[in-house]
Enzyme design. Structure first.
Site, PDB file in Angstrom:
ATOM      1  CG  HIS A 127       4.783  -0.374  -4.433  1.00 17.91           C
ATOM      2  ND1 HIS A 127       5.984  -0.607  -3.808  1.00 17.91           N
ATOM      3  CD2 HIS A 127       5.057   0.477  -5.457  1.00 17.91           C
ATOM      4  CE1 HIS A 127       6.930   0.066  -4.430  1.00 17.91           C
ATOM      5  NE2 HIS A 127       6.400   0.730  -5.436  1.00 17.91           N
TER       6      HIS A 127
HETATM    7  C1  BDR Z   1       3.320   3.508  -2.728  1.00 16.93           C
HETATM    8  O1  BDR Z   1       3.343   4.865  -3.187  1.00 16.93           O
HETATM    9  C2  BDR Z   1       2.584   4.999  -4.360  1.00 16.93           C
HETATM   10  O2  BDR Z   1       3.317   5.650  -5.331  1.00 16.93           O
HETATM   11  C3  BDR Z   1       2.142   3.617  -4.766  1.00 16.93           C
HETATM   12  O3  BDR Z   1       0.825   3.658  -5.272  1.00 16.93           O
HETATM   13  C4  BDR Z   1       2.227   2.811  -3.502  1.00 16.93           C
HETATM   14  O4  BDR Z   1       1.021   2.877  -2.762  1.00 16.93           O
HETATM   15  C5  BDR Z   1       4.693   2.913  -2.896  1.00 16.93           C
HETATM   16  O5  BDR Z   1       5.619   3.627  -2.157  1.00 16.93           O
END
Ligand code: BDR
Ligand code: CA
Length: 316
Positions: free
Chosen positions: A245
Site C-alpha cells: 500500500h
Molecule cells: C493501510 O493500513 C495499514 O495497515 C497499512 O500500513 C496501510 O497504510 C492499508 O489499509
C-alpha cells in the site's frame, strides 16, 4: 546538466512493514529530501511507531533525519490497531536491533506547522501513510498552513475495491475518520492511493526473490518483512502476494506517469457506524460536488517493482 533540487517531503507514518518499504524507497531516492518522519498511532501504538521509524532510519544509515512523536490516539474515536496484520511490533519478520537514536525534542504537530511556515509556500509535500490525526491537528491548530502545503499525497480509502477493515472502510481512514474529514475538506491539493490501486501492487514470489537477490542488508530485511506481511492478505484474498500500500505514495512522487486516476469529489463518512470511515468517491461525477482529490485507480505494477528494486539496491 543542472540537477533539479530535491523535493522536500514530510513522511507521516505508523510503521508497519509497508510503511517501512515506503520510507526506505524515499530514503534511497535523490529526487526527495525527507525533512522528518512524524509518527502517529495506527498499525501499532505510538510508542512502537516512533521506535519503528528510528529502526528504519538506522537501517538506512540516516540518523540525521529527525523522528517526531505525534498523536497518541485519534481525534474522537478510540485507537484501533492492526497487530493481526503487522505482528506485535508492527515490523515483525526480520530480527532488527532496538534503535539507539533519540526521538527529536518537541512534537510532530509543532514540527509540521513550523516547517510549513518557515519554508517557501508551496514547497513542502506531506506524505501521510497512516491515520490522518497529525495532519488534521496541524491544520486545525494552524489553518494558515493549508495554502502553504504543496500537496498531500496519502495512502487511504477505497471505492470499487471496498474496504479492508470493514466492508466499507480502509484502515487508515477508518481509524481516524474525523481527521480524514478535516484533511479532505481543507482545500489542500490531495492525491490519494486507495485500495483500488494498492491491491494491484502484489508481492509475488518472484518479486520478493528479486528484492532478496539485491544482496544488501536492506534488501534482505525488506524480503523478510514482506514474507511476514503478505501472509494475512494472501489468506484473505487468495492473492499471489500481499499489497504494498504505502510505497505507492512515494512511487507516485518519483514516477507519476505510471499511475492513472481522476480528479473527483471524495467525502468521508463520519456518522454511520455501519459505514464509518468510508471514502464516498464520486468517480462517475453524479453529485455535482466540487472535486477535492485525485483518486488513483491504476498502476503499472511491473514498472513500480523495477523502480523499487533499483532504489533499494542503493541502500546499505
Ligand atoms: C493501510 O493500513 C495499514 O495497515 C497499512 O500500513 C496501510 O497504510 C492499508 O489499509
Ligand atoms: Ca501505514
Amino acid at each position: 546538466m543542472t540537477l533539479k533540487p530535491a523535493r522536500p517531503i514530510i513522511i507521516d507514518t505508523d510503521p508497519g512493514q509497508d510503511d517501512a518499504v515506503a520510507i526506505l524507497l524515499a530514503l534511497a531516492s535523490p529526487e526527495l529530501q525527507v525533512l522528518a518522519i512524524t509518527a502517529v498511532a495506527g498499525n501499532v501504538p505510538l510508542a512502537l511507531t516512533t521506535r519503528n521509524a528510528r529502526i528504519l532510519l538506522e537501517l538506512a544509515g540516516r540518523q540525521d533525519i529527525p523522528v517526531y512523536a505525534g498523536a497518541i490516539r485519534p481525534l474522537v474515536r478510540p485507537l484501533v490497531t492492526a497487530e493481526n496484520v503487522h505482528g506485535k511490533t508492527g515490523l515483525d519478520g526480520p530480527d532488527l536491533p532496538e534503535p539507539t537514536m533519540p526521538l527529536a525534542p518537541g512534537d510532530a504537530i509543532d514540527f509540521i506547522i513550523r516547517t510549513l511556515r518557515e519554508r517557501p509556500a508551496g514547497s513542502v509535500t506531506l506524505c501521510p501513510l497512516g491515520p490522518l490525526t497529525n495532519i488534521a491537528l496541524a491544520l486545525v491548530r494552524a489553518p494558515d498552513i493549508a495554502p502553504r502545503i504543496a500537496e498531500i499525497v496519502l495512502m487511504g480509502g477505497g471505492c470499487f475495491e471496498g474496504g479492508n477493515i470493514t466492508p466499507a472502510a480502509e484502515f487508515n481512514i477508518f481509524v481516524d475518520p474525523h481527521a480524514a474529514e478535516v484533511v479532505f475538506k481543507s482545500g489542500v491539493p490531495i492525491t490519494m492511493m486507495p485500495l483500488d490501486v494498492t491491491h494491484q501492487v502484489l508481492t509475488t514470489r518472484a518479486r520478493i526473490a528479486a528484492i532478496r537477490a539485491l544482496g544488501n542488508r536492506s534488501g534482505e530485511v525488506v524480503a523478510q518483512m514482506l514474507e511476514f506481511f503478505e501472509r494475512f492478505d494472501v489468506a484473505k484474498y487468495q492473492s499471489d502476494g500481499g499489497p504494498l500500500h504505502d510505497p505507492c505514495v512515494i512511487a507516485y512522487l518519483l514516477r507519476p506517469e505510471i499511475f492513472q486516476g481522476r480528479h473527483i469529489n471524495v467525502e468521508i463518512e463520519t456518522r454511520s457506524e455501519l459505514t464509518m470511515g468510508m471514502t464516498v468517491a464520486d468517480w462517475w461525477g453524479v453529485t455535482g460536488r466540487a472535486a477535492n482529490a485525485r483518486f488513483i485507480r491504476k498502476v503499472d505494477s511491473d514498472a513500480f517493482f523495477a523502480l523499487l528494486c533499483e532504489r533499494l539496491a542503493q541502500l546499505p
